[in-house]
Every structure is written in C-alpha cells, then in structure tokens.
Design an enzyme around this catalytic site. Sequence first.
Site, short mmCIF file in Angstrom:
data_model
loop_
_atom_site.label_atom_id
_atom_site.label_comp_id
_atom_site.label_asym_id
_atom_site.label_seq_id
_atom_site.Cartn_x
_atom_site.Cartn_y
_atom_site.Cartn_z
N TYR A 157 0.83 -1.21 0.00
CA TYR A 157 0.00 0.00 0.00
C TYR A 157 0.87 1.26 0.00
O TYR A 157 0.65 2.18 -0.80
CB TYR A 157 -0.91 -0.02 1.22
CG TYR A 157 -1.76 1.21 1.41
CD1 TYR A 157 -2.96 1.36 0.73
CD2 TYR A 157 -1.38 2.23 2.29
CE1 TYR A 157 -3.77 2.48 0.91
CE2 TYR A 157 -2.16 3.36 2.48
CZ TYR A 157 -3.36 3.48 1.78
OH TYR A 157 -4.13 4.59 1.97
N LYS A 161 1.31 4.33 -2.80
CA LYS A 161 1.04 5.74 -2.51
C LYS A 161 2.25 6.63 -2.81
O LYS A 161 2.11 7.77 -3.25
CB LYS A 161 0.58 5.91 -1.07
CG LYS A 161 -0.76 5.23 -0.78
CD LYS A 161 -1.86 5.72 -1.72
CE LYS A 161 -3.22 5.12 -1.39
NZ LYS A 161 -4.29 5.59 -2.30
#
Length: 253
Positions: A157, A161
């Site tokens: 994740y 990002k």
Amino acid sequence: MEETKTMEKKVALVTGAGMGIGLACAEAFARAGYITVLSDINEPKVQAEKLIAEGYKATAYRLNVSDTQAVKEMIDWIMSTYGRLDAALNNAGIQTPQRPMAEITDDEFDRTVAVDLKGVWNCMRYEILLMLKQGNGTIVNTASAGGVVGFPGQAAYIACKHAVLGLTKTAAIDYAAKGIRINAVCPGVIQTAMVDELISCNPQLESAFTKEIPNGRFGKPEEIADAVLWLCSPQATYMNGHGLIVDGGITIK
C-alpha cells in the site's frame, strides 16, 4: 462544510465514491454545483440518489478502476453524456492485510498495485485525453501521508502511494502547458471504514495513532473533501504537481 455555488454546469468525477473520503468529496463537489459522477466498484446508486433528493445533480456509475477498458468506456460515457470533464478525483483504493513485507503474498501485492496504482494510471490517462480536447481541467489523486513516510506492515500500500505522488508530479509537468493541473491529496489517519478495518485487526493502533497525531484526533472525511475541492477551484490555479498533506501534523514529527 460551507456550500458554495460557483461551479454551475461543470462536471466532476469521483472514483471510490461509495463511502469514506470518496463519498465526502462527491458530496462536496455536488454541493458546490458540479454535476457529479459517483463511481465505485459497488455502484453507489443510493448515495447518488440521496444527493439528487437534496436537489443536487449526481449520477452513479459502477467501475472497477483496474479494468482499463472499463475506465475508457466510463470516460467515453461522460463525454457523450455531458460533453466535458472539469474535475476528477482518483480516489479508489484498497489496503493490504497488515503484515511484514516479506509475508505479503504475490496475489495481495498484485491486487494492491492493480487498484491503488494502475487504477490511478488508468483513470488519469483517459481523463487527460478528454481534458486535452477541451483545453483545461483539474485532477486530484488520493495518495496518503503514507506516500511520504513509511508505515509498518503496509509495504504494498505504501509503495503504491509513493508511486502515486511520483505519477502526479510527472504528469503535472507533462500537461501544465496544456491547461491541465494535476495534484494529489495526502490524508493522514481519517475516520473511514478502511481505517476501522485496520484497527479491528489491531485494536492497539487507535491509541497509538492518536498519540502520534499533534491534533490529538483522527481526521474527518469532510476535512479531506475541503482540501480536494480547493485544489480543483479557481483559488488554486497556480497549484500544480503538489502533494497536499492533510494529516493533523503526524508527518511533521
């Protein structure tokens, strides 16, 4: 949130609009006067109908952002239906299960990249192609405070990002002279279903998070919506390629 009626007849798209930050942003766009397309993998029909009942202009569209052809078809539909796209928030995202990097499976990594990075890529390129035809537009990508720092147990994740910020900055350079502004918003710990799910797996995270936030509380989805609406507004015309951190101060420590 103060309602402003300055965007009459403009069109906005929000992906991941079914709940949380995406829904708050879709509501903000609609209440600011945009015709708002709420897009989500689970068609946000109820959410759009609620806005319509309140007197705003909104429609729901079911979309899997990792499906390139489906994204193209949605943008084509927006063009054929409304003739333009003035603002887009690429917000759809998922989290990987919380575990150390080497324990993340190939399937978990690939799925996270498909939604959190490729999904943004897919949406941006077709949004940009439409905006090039009309000569202007604004795009905001939802990154994260985790796009500028690390976070334990969320390697896939967090990597996505960070990549979203790089994609935002580079695309902003590519299209700045074409009348298209591209920025990102970097939320901190926001009270959403995604954060609730993370905490349910590790209840100690709530007090640990709160202790680290100088503001002493989780953020609200509406506070991110305020930032996104501003980035798309005439008040932010010289803001380009920026990752706007809205995190209660957690990344300044």
